[in-house]
Design a protein around this motif. Structure first.
Motif, PDB file in Angstrom:
ATOM      1  N   PHE A 296       0.823  -1.203   0.000  1.00 45.23           N
ATOM      2  CA  PHE A 296       0.000   0.000   0.000  1.00 45.23           C
ATOM      3  C   PHE A 296       0.863   1.260   0.000  1.00 45.23           C
ATOM      4  O   PHE A 296       0.668   2.171  -0.807  1.00 45.23           O
ATOM      5  CB  PHE A 296      -0.911  -0.008   1.235  1.00 45.23           C
ATOM      6  N   MET A 312      -5.612   4.589  -8.097  1.00 44.67           N
ATOM      7  CA  MET A 312      -5.045   3.266  -7.809  1.00 44.67           C
ATOM      8  C   MET A 312      -6.050   2.439  -7.024  1.00 44.67           C
ATOM      9  O   MET A 312      -6.465   2.835  -5.940  1.00 44.67           O
ATOM     10  CB  MET A 312      -3.754   3.435  -7.016  1.00 44.67           C
ATOM     11  N   ILE A 313      -6.433   1.288  -7.588  1.00 46.11           N
ATOM     12  CA  ILE A 313      -7.494   0.490  -6.986  1.00 46.11           C
ATOM     13  C   ILE A 313      -6.969  -0.816  -6.407  1.00 46.11           C
ATOM     14  O   ILE A 313      -6.149  -1.503  -7.017  1.00 46.11           O
ATOM     15  CB  ILE A 313      -8.609   0.211  -8.018  1.00 46.11           C
ATOM     16  N   ILE A 314      -7.441  -1.120  -5.192  1.00 44.60           N
ATOM     17  CA  ILE A 314      -7.112  -2.381  -4.524  1.00 44.60           C
ATOM     18  C   ILE A 314      -8.024  -3.466  -5.100  1.00 44.60           C
ATOM     19  O   ILE A 314      -9.250  -3.351  -5.022  1.00 44.60           O
ATOM     20  CB  ILE A 314      -7.351  -2.280  -3.000  1.00 44.60           C
ATOM     21  N   GLY A 315      -7.440  -4.500  -5.689  1.00 46.34           N
ATOM     22  CA  GLY A 315      -8.237  -5.574  -6.300  1.00 46.34           C
ATOM     23  C   GLY A 315      -9.145  -6.244  -5.290  1.00 46.34           C
ATOM     24  O   GLY A 315      -8.683  -6.867  -4.345  1.00 46.34           O
ATOM     25  N   ASN A 316     -10.438  -6.122  -5.478  1.00 47.69           N
ATOM     26  CA  ASN A 316     -11.430  -6.748  -4.611  1.00 47.69           C
ATOM     27  C   ASN A 316     -11.791  -8.091  -5.238  1.00 47.69           C
ATOM     28  O   ASN A 316     -12.212  -8.147  -6.383  1.00 47.69           O
ATOM     29  CB  ASN A 316     -12.650  -5.830  -4.518  1.00 47.69           C
ATOM     30  N   TYR A 318     -14.177  -9.843  -4.820  1.00 41.94           N
ATOM     31  CA  TYR A 318     -15.607  -9.999  -5.068  1.00 41.94           C
ATOM     32  C   TYR A 318     -16.188  -8.818  -5.820  1.00 41.94           C
ATOM     33  O   TYR A 318     -15.862  -7.663  -5.545  1.00 41.94           O
ATOM     34  CB  TYR A 318     -16.376 -10.133  -3.745  1.00 41.94           C
TER      35      TYR A 318
ATOM     36  N   PHE B 289      -8.801   5.010   1.159  1.00 39.09           N
ATOM     37  CA  PHE B 289      -7.819   4.823   2.229  1.00 39.09           C
ATOM     38  C   PHE B 289      -6.716   5.868   2.119  1.00 39.09           C
ATOM     39  O   PHE B 289      -5.866   5.776   1.238  1.00 39.09           O
ATOM     40  CB  PHE B 289      -7.186   3.434   2.134  1.00 39.09           C
ATOM     41  N   ALA B 299      -7.411  -5.325   3.289  1.00 41.18           N
ATOM     42  CA  ALA B 299      -8.517  -4.681   2.577  1.00 41.18           C
ATOM     43  C   ALA B 299      -9.064  -5.610   1.501  1.00 41.18           C
ATOM     44  O   ALA B 299     -10.272  -5.848   1.417  1.00 41.18           O
ATOM     45  CB  ALA B 299      -8.050  -3.359   1.969  1.00 41.18           C
ATOM     46  N   ALA B 300      -8.171  -6.188   0.691  1.00 40.45           N
ATOM     47  CA  ALA B 300      -8.595  -7.024  -0.433  1.00 40.45           C
ATOM     48  C   ALA B 300      -9.343  -8.269   0.045  1.00 40.45           C
ATOM     49  O   ALA B 300     -10.451  -8.568  -0.413  1.00 40.45           O
ATOM     50  CB  ALA B 300      -7.389  -7.417  -1.287  1.00 40.45           C
ATOM     51  N   ALA B 303     -12.813  -7.382   2.109  1.00 44.40           N
ATOM     52  CA  ALA B 303     -13.997  -7.055   1.314  1.00 44.40           C
ATOM     53  C   ALA B 303     -14.582  -8.319   0.704  1.00 44.40           C
ATOM     54  O   ALA B 303     -15.799  -8.530   0.698  1.00 44.40           O
ATOM     55  CB  ALA B 303     -13.637  -6.050   0.221  1.00 44.40           C
ATOM     56  N   LYS B 308     -18.514  -7.755  -0.187  1.00 40.41           N
ATOM     57  CA  LYS B 308     -18.836  -6.339  -0.396  1.00 40.41           C
ATOM     58  C   LYS B 308     -18.327  -5.903  -1.772  1.00 40.41           C
ATOM     59  O   LYS B 308     -17.130  -5.944  -2.037  1.00 40.41           O
ATOM     60  CB  LYS B 308     -18.122  -5.492   0.664  1.00 40.41           C
ATOM     61  N   ASP B 309     -19.235  -5.462  -2.623  1.00 37.52           N
ATOM     62  CA  ASP B 309     -18.858  -5.009  -3.959  1.00 37.52           C
ATOM     63  C   ASP B 309     -18.560  -3.514  -3.915  1.00 37.52           C
ATOM     64  O   ASP B 309     -19.332  -2.687  -4.381  1.00 37.52           O
ATOM     65  CB  ASP B 309     -20.009  -5.299  -4.932  1.00 37.52           C
ATOM     66  N   VAL B 310     -17.422  -3.183  -3.308  1.00 35.41           N
ATOM     67  CA  VAL B 310     -17.049  -1.781  -3.167  1.00 35.41           C
ATOM     68  C   VAL B 310     -15.733  -1.510  -3.900  1.00 35.41           C
ATOM     69  O   VAL B 310     -14.916  -2.409  -4.068  1.00 35.41           O
ATOM     70  CB  VAL B 310     -16.881  -1.386  -1.678  1.00 35.41           C
ATOM     71  N   THR B 311     -15.559  -0.270  -4.364  1.00 35.60           N
ATOM     72  CA  THR B 311     -14.308   0.128  -5.004  1.00 35.60           C
ATOM     73  C   THR B 311     -13.384   0.682  -3.924  1.00 35.60           C
ATOM     74  O   THR B 311     -13.755   1.617  -3.217  1.00 35.60           O
ATOM     75  CB  THR B 311     -14.567   1.211  -6.062  1.00 35.60           C
ATOM     76  N   MET B 312     -12.201   0.088  -3.797  1.00 34.78           N
ATOM     77  CA  MET B 312     -11.276   0.503  -2.741  1.00 34.78           C
ATOM     78  C   MET B 312     -10.092   1.225  -3.364  1.00 34.78           C
ATOM     79  O   MET B 312      -9.381   0.652  -4.191  1.00 34.78           O
ATOM     80  CB  MET B 312     -10.816  -0.717  -1.958  1.00 34.78           C
ATOM     81  N   ILE B 313      -9.888   2.480  -2.959  1.00 31.16           N
ATOM     82  CA  ILE B 313      -8.863   3.303  -3.598  1.00 31.16           C
ATOM     83  C   ILE B 313      -7.699   3.585  -2.655  1.00 31.16           C
ATOM     84  O   ILE B 313      -7.884   3.894  -1.474  1.00 31.16           O
ATOM     85  CB  ILE B 313      -9.480   4.624  -4.101  1.00 31.16           C
ATOM     86  N   ILE B 314      -6.493   3.451  -3.205  1.00 36.62           N
ATOM     87  CA  ILE B 314      -5.260   3.775  -2.472  1.00 36.62           C
ATOM     88  C   ILE B 314      -5.063   5.283  -2.543  1.00 36.62           C
ATOM     89  O   ILE B 314      -4.974   5.850  -3.632  1.00 36.62           O
ATOM     90  CB  ILE B 314      -4.046   3.076  -3.117  1.00 36.62           C
TER      91      ILE B 314
END
Lengths: 345, 345
Positions: A296, A312-316, A318, B289, B299-300, B303, B308-314
């Motif tokens: 991170f 920059m996106i953290i690969g989810n 789901y 974040f 985080a990865a 979720a 949880k279908d959320v977009t997580m941004i660094i």
């Protein structure tokens, strides 16, 4: 029957207040709550990092691996490797559905499903281990597991082998996220394009970017580049060193008329490649990190250090319909199916 | 004059192929390349994590801190703390501008600027340390620094104290990213809303969400909640424990008519709060974040574990016009200005 917490916190034994995944110990009592599903388990697909660790610790001795798995599940109520922290998936048949869920979900008793939440948070009781296939990290068992209300799963398709479906579902998040991310005419750089998730992401990116899009796949040597070219998933294949960000940037610019890309996707499994993902992306573009080896802080400070205005996106792992999207991709692409069949079934 | 690499790799001494930030040693020769800027440095604003480490190692002895700083810069060619890896910013006057940049940038010789790239990658030569102010991590020096072509900076405004501007610019990425992220009518949860970046993000979120938006600020106790309520930056303030995700979820739902939020923003500086940021966000929402204590894998996997279908941004410390956006926010909000003035000037 009682109603449990949507996320399964009612089964957490220690520490209090924790969610089931970070918990040390959860209850694997097979009496289900009102909003749980009971599964008669056929086999566990142990996460690759976890299985490698188990094999090494046991010196390859199958009996020792069996005993270790039994011990872990006995102690934790779930198959979460205490060293790697990771789990895996399972396949089994629906044995019972809680009253509160019956009319809400599309499952029937007897349906064969794969769970898409990690074993690291799934209550599991093993009666007996029947067999271990060390080549594909699969453990055949007699036992039961519980799915929480928030637990995700997919019915196994009847038109392909379970092993093929599983190989794809294992990384289902990646191609499904790419489907949402890549738009027509986008230029996309896939780092680590020759691995399983890299191939699936390349295949999906090509489809989404359309005939005016441009997909660049990175390979680490001549042999893998040839293999990747053979798939037709990329418009251009570059051979470049992911440990050298300027090399990646230069090779990308060379094949893209001197321009940076709209999106880069990290499908590598090694650390210290954040800058190789960030540098080739244009301002306003997106960097998608699927690799669990991503740092991170290296990403955050790295982008700032070079003044890159990128998202920059953290690969989810789901996203909605990810299993369906992934299985459909396997149905559509004969080449992808053949590669996965050869390697994983 | 010679033309250097845009990202400063021409000054990397070791290891070869590295970028200036991860490099062990870079050249601090004050002869500039064609696309560099020479700065006559007034003072360094050492990053808080770094300064704390220096103070502890020196047992609070000012002379020892001075010597340590001189040693680090001598050895590395930049002020990058070898323990924390972090740097800080600097303030100084433009002394020379490379030929290739002269007509491209809005700077003149003598302009007073703050660099917005980290000291951890900025070539620096210290002639003498004049003074150290341990209260605000500031080191007054006689020395020179170099800005690369990709280096970002801002002219210091004339309508506010340098120290106030610096306090804001230090976290400039956060409010600027919030400006781009938050849309009218959004419901936003700010975790750690009472700290510097939390206050700035709350203030900006309120402005962007508009009168039909809803900003929820989290505080850890009664005293800090009162302080936050006094600012008027939040529509509701919750007191909840960020180490307990279900507590955060419940308190959020309580003040938001039982609904999850559109966006959550992590402005905390402690680890293990990923799930507290993820759980309260609705499917399709965004988790931002900013905290450097964020774990990518937590985080990865977190979720995915709760589906949880959320977009997580660094959190990227840089985005276009971030300095301007941040200074304008300080100009607009008298309350924000007063709080920062009291604490940092």
């Amino acid at each position: 029957m009682k109603r449990g917490n949507r996320y399964g916190t009612h089964r957490v034994i220690a520490p209090a207040g924790s969610l089931p995944q970070p918990a040390q110990k959860i209850s694997n009592d097979i009496t289900i709550y009102d909003n749980e599903i009971l599964i008669d388990v056929d086999y566990l697909n142990i996460d690759s990092a976890s299985f490698t660790q188990l094999k090494e610790e046991a010196g390859g001795d199958l009996e020792k691996i069996k005993n270790k798995i039994m011990d872990i599940v006995q102690e934790r109520g779930k198959m979460q490797n205490p060293v790697t922290g990771s789990g895996g998936m399972l396949i089994g048949k629906v044995e019972a559905i809680g009253e509160a869920l019956k009319d809400k979900i599309d499952l029937n008793i007897g349906d064969k499903i794969a769970t898409l939440v990690s074993l690291s948070l799934t209550p599991l009781k093993i009666e007996r281990i029947l067999n271990i296939n060390t080549d594909i990290d699969r453990v055949e068992i007699k036992g039961k597991a519980i799915l929480f209300e928030s637990g995700i799963y997919t019915k196994l398709p009847e038109d392909m082998k379970d092993t093929l479906a599983l190989a794809g579902l294992d990384v289902a998040g990646a191609p499904a996220q790419v489907m949402k991310l890549v738009k027509p005419e986008n230029t996309v750089l896939i780092l680590g394009a020759t691995g399983k998730s890299g191939l699936m992401c390349s295949c999906m990116a090509k489809k989404m970017a359309g005939k005016n899009g441009f997909i660049i796949g990175q390979a680490r040597n001549e042999r893998r580049a040839k293999f990747l070219e053979g798939t037709g998933f990329c418009n251009k294949v570059i051979i470049a060193d992911v440990q050298n960000p300027l090399n990646i940037l230069e090779e990308t610019l060379k094949v893209n008329s001197g321009k940076e890309v709209d999106i880069s996707i990290n499908c590598l499994s090694i650390p210290n490649v954040e800058m190789s993902c960030i540098l080739p992306v244009k301002d306003g573009g997106t960097v998608y990190f699927f690799s669990m080896a991503t740092s991170f802080t290296k990403a955050a400070l790295g982008a700032e250090g070079v003044g890159k205005d990128v998202t920059m996106i953290i690969g989810n792992g789901y996203t909605k319909n990810h299993a369906q999207i992934t299985l459909d991709l396997l149905r559509e692409s004969k080449i992808l199916r053949e590669i996965l069949n050869e390697k994983y079934t």
